[in-house]
Design an enzyme around this catalytic site. Sequence first.
Site, mmCIF file in Angstrom:
data_model
loop_
_atom_site.group_PDB
_atom_site.id
_atom_site.type_symbol
_atom_site.label_atom_id
_atom_site.label_comp_id
_atom_site.label_asym_id
_atom_site.label_seq_id
_atom_site.Cartn_x
_atom_site.Cartn_y
_atom_site.Cartn_z
ATOM 1 N N SER A 1 71.301 -0.931 129.984
ATOM 2 C CA SER A 1 71.819 -1.952 129.074
ATOM 3 C C SER A 1 70.691 -2.683 128.360
ATOM 4 O O SER A 1 70.779 -2.979 127.160
ATOM 5 C CB SER A 1 72.680 -2.952 129.856
ATOM 6 O OG SER A 1 73.217 -3.935 128.989
ATOM 7 N N HIS B 1 67.330 -17.443 132.439
ATOM 8 C CA HIS B 1 66.929 -16.228 133.135
ATOM 9 C C HIS B 1 65.869 -16.536 134.199
ATOM 10 O O HIS B 1 65.216 -15.618 134.707
ATOM 11 C CB HIS B 1 66.360 -15.206 132.140
ATOM 12 C CG HIS B 1 67.386 -14.619 131.212
ATOM 13 N ND1 HIS B 1 68.641 -14.236 131.632
ATOM 14 C CD2 HIS B 1 67.336 -14.351 129.874
ATOM 15 C CE1 HIS B 1 69.321 -13.753 130.597
ATOM 16 N NE2 HIS B 1 68.547 -13.814 129.532
ATOM 17 N N ARG C 1 73.945 -7.564 138.909
ATOM 18 C CA ARG C 1 74.593 -6.324 138.464
ATOM 19 C C ARG C 1 73.799 -5.141 138.977
ATOM 20 O O ARG C 1 72.597 -5.249 139.238
ATOM 21 C CB ARG C 1 74.653 -6.321 136.922
ATOM 22 C CG ARG C 1 75.381 -5.162 136.281
ATOM 23 C CD ARG C 1 75.293 -5.272 134.768
ATOM 24 N NE ARG C 1 76.063 -4.231 134.090
ATOM 25 C CZ ARG C 1 76.064 -4.036 132.774
ATOM 26 N NH1 ARG C 1 75.310 -4.806 131.988
ATOM 27 N NH2 ARG C 1 76.792 -3.076 132.236
ATOM 28 N N CYS D 1 72.753 -8.932 132.943
ATOM 29 C CA CYS D 1 73.592 -8.954 134.150
ATOM 30 C C CYS D 1 74.903 -9.694 133.935
ATOM 31 O O CYS D 1 75.569 -10.078 134.905
ATOM 32 C CB CYS D 1 72.825 -9.592 135.310
ATOM 33 S SG CYS D 1 71.500 -8.574 135.976
ATOM 34 N N GLY D 2 75.282 -9.912 132.679
ATOM 35 C CA GLY D 2 76.532 -10.598 132.403
ATOM 36 C C GLY D 2 76.365 -12.021 131.906
ATOM 37 O O GLY D 2 77.299 -12.827 131.972
ATOM 38 N N THR D 3 75.191 -12.328 131.356
ATOM 39 C CA THR D 3 74.888 -13.683 130.904
ATOM 40 C C THR D 3 75.890 -14.183 129.870
ATOM 41 O O THR D 3 76.492 -15.256 130.033
ATOM 42 C CB THR D 3 73.480 -13.734 130.285
ATOM 43 O OG1 THR D 3 72.584 -12.911 131.015
ATOM 44 C CG2 THR D 3 72.971 -15.165 130.232
ATOM 45 N N THR D 4 76.044 -13.427 128.792
ATOM 46 C CA THR D 4 76.926 -13.842 127.706
ATOM 47 C C THR D 4 78.367 -13.973 128.189
ATOM 48 O O THR D 4 79.096 -14.890 127.786
ATOM 49 C CB THR D 4 76.849 -12.826 126.550
ATOM 50 O OG1 THR D 4 75.478 -12.695 126.149
ATOM 51 C CG2 THR D 4 77.687 -13.274 125.368
ATOM 52 N N TRP D 5 78.780 -13.070 129.033
ATOM 53 C CA TRP D 5 80.125 -13.105 129.610
ATOM 54 C C TRP D 5 80.354 -14.425 130.351
ATOM 55 O O TRP D 5 81.368 -15.092 130.181
ATOM 56 C CB TRP D 5 80.262 -11.924 130.558
ATOM 57 C CG TRP D 5 81.644 -11.587 131.009
ATOM 58 C CD1 TRP D 5 82.832 -12.021 130.462
ATOM 59 C CD2 TRP D 5 81.987 -10.713 132.079
ATOM 60 N NE1 TRP D 5 83.880 -11.462 131.143
ATOM 61 C CE2 TRP D 5 83.395 -10.661 132.134
ATOM 62 C CE3 TRP D 5 81.251 -9.968 132.993
ATOM 63 C CZ2 TRP D 5 84.073 -9.897 133.098
ATOM 64 C CZ3 TRP D 5 81.917 -9.198 133.920
ATOM 65 C CH2 TRP D 5 83.309 -9.172 133.975
#
Length: 326
Positions: A131, A104, A123, A50-54
């Site tokens: 993904s 998480h 997301r 859901c965009g963790t790394t971002w």
Amino acid sequence: MPVEAGEATSEGIRKLRERLGGFETEDGRIKGLNFRPRDGDVFVVTSPKCGTTWLQQIVHQLRSRGSMDFVEISEVVPWVEMAADLGQDLDADHAFSPRAFKTHCWYDHCPKGDKCKYIVVVRDPHDVAVSFFTFFEGWYFQPGEVSLEEFVKHFWLARGIPESKMQNASYFHHLISWWQHRWDDNVLFLFYEDMKADLELHVREIARFIGVDHTDKELIRHPLATEKSTFAFMSANKEFFDERLTKMKRNVHCGLEPGAGLGNGKVRDGKSGHGKVELPQSLAQEIDAKWMATVGKDLGCQTYEELRERLRKEREARKQALKGDV
């Protein structure tokens, strides 16, 4: 990664569950969940993909003024549940302030602190399902070993409410648990698609939330936090975002080759929609049905877009109320 409930329906799914059974140890995970954070610590909170790394990158760029002096992003923004198994000390000082972590965990299991900050990102579930599949393909299973339909139906949708601290909540229950706290003073609730639509606006909002100078134009704009958090930059530097710390430490425990998945980076094109992998209508309908049985039932929003619109209206109403109080 915790072994999920549900019966395997194919050899590929059975092998996937078996391999993931070695992803983490019970002692390591419980040690992470019992972590006592300090005042001011920041948590990037997401269901997987859901965009963790971002968000890890955005937070680190803001607090470090653009430093890329790390091997992989989870070296400097540790993963709470995995830190002990990766040899990381959650109690250690960080090179930059505030300290930052990823998790998480759904709300019930997440380490708590009244003066900590929690950035929650959700997301579109259709995009999350695809993904997640493409992230595991080439790492935990090879192309053709597990189909998208099998993965979504018998792995991703099979998740529910955790029966123990060794299980992750489903995407849907994770969302519900944090939605209930969206207006807590120490929670910032964001949508992935809104961040994509206006990255600089959200970088500024995140800076304000974590206590970084959001009026610093050099930091917020170019060439620091925003530029280094674009998909173009992260894709061009994908070796910093490829989960290599986890893969190098845990692959052998999962029965995989030591370097398995190292070519399978976490940063792709960041697009909404399904990209190169098409989500069949039948699967989309099953995801929608799970949404209605969980999020729709508990929150009264029939679709993801309806939930986004609800939060937008709530924010606008709160802004108007604040203006009326001035």
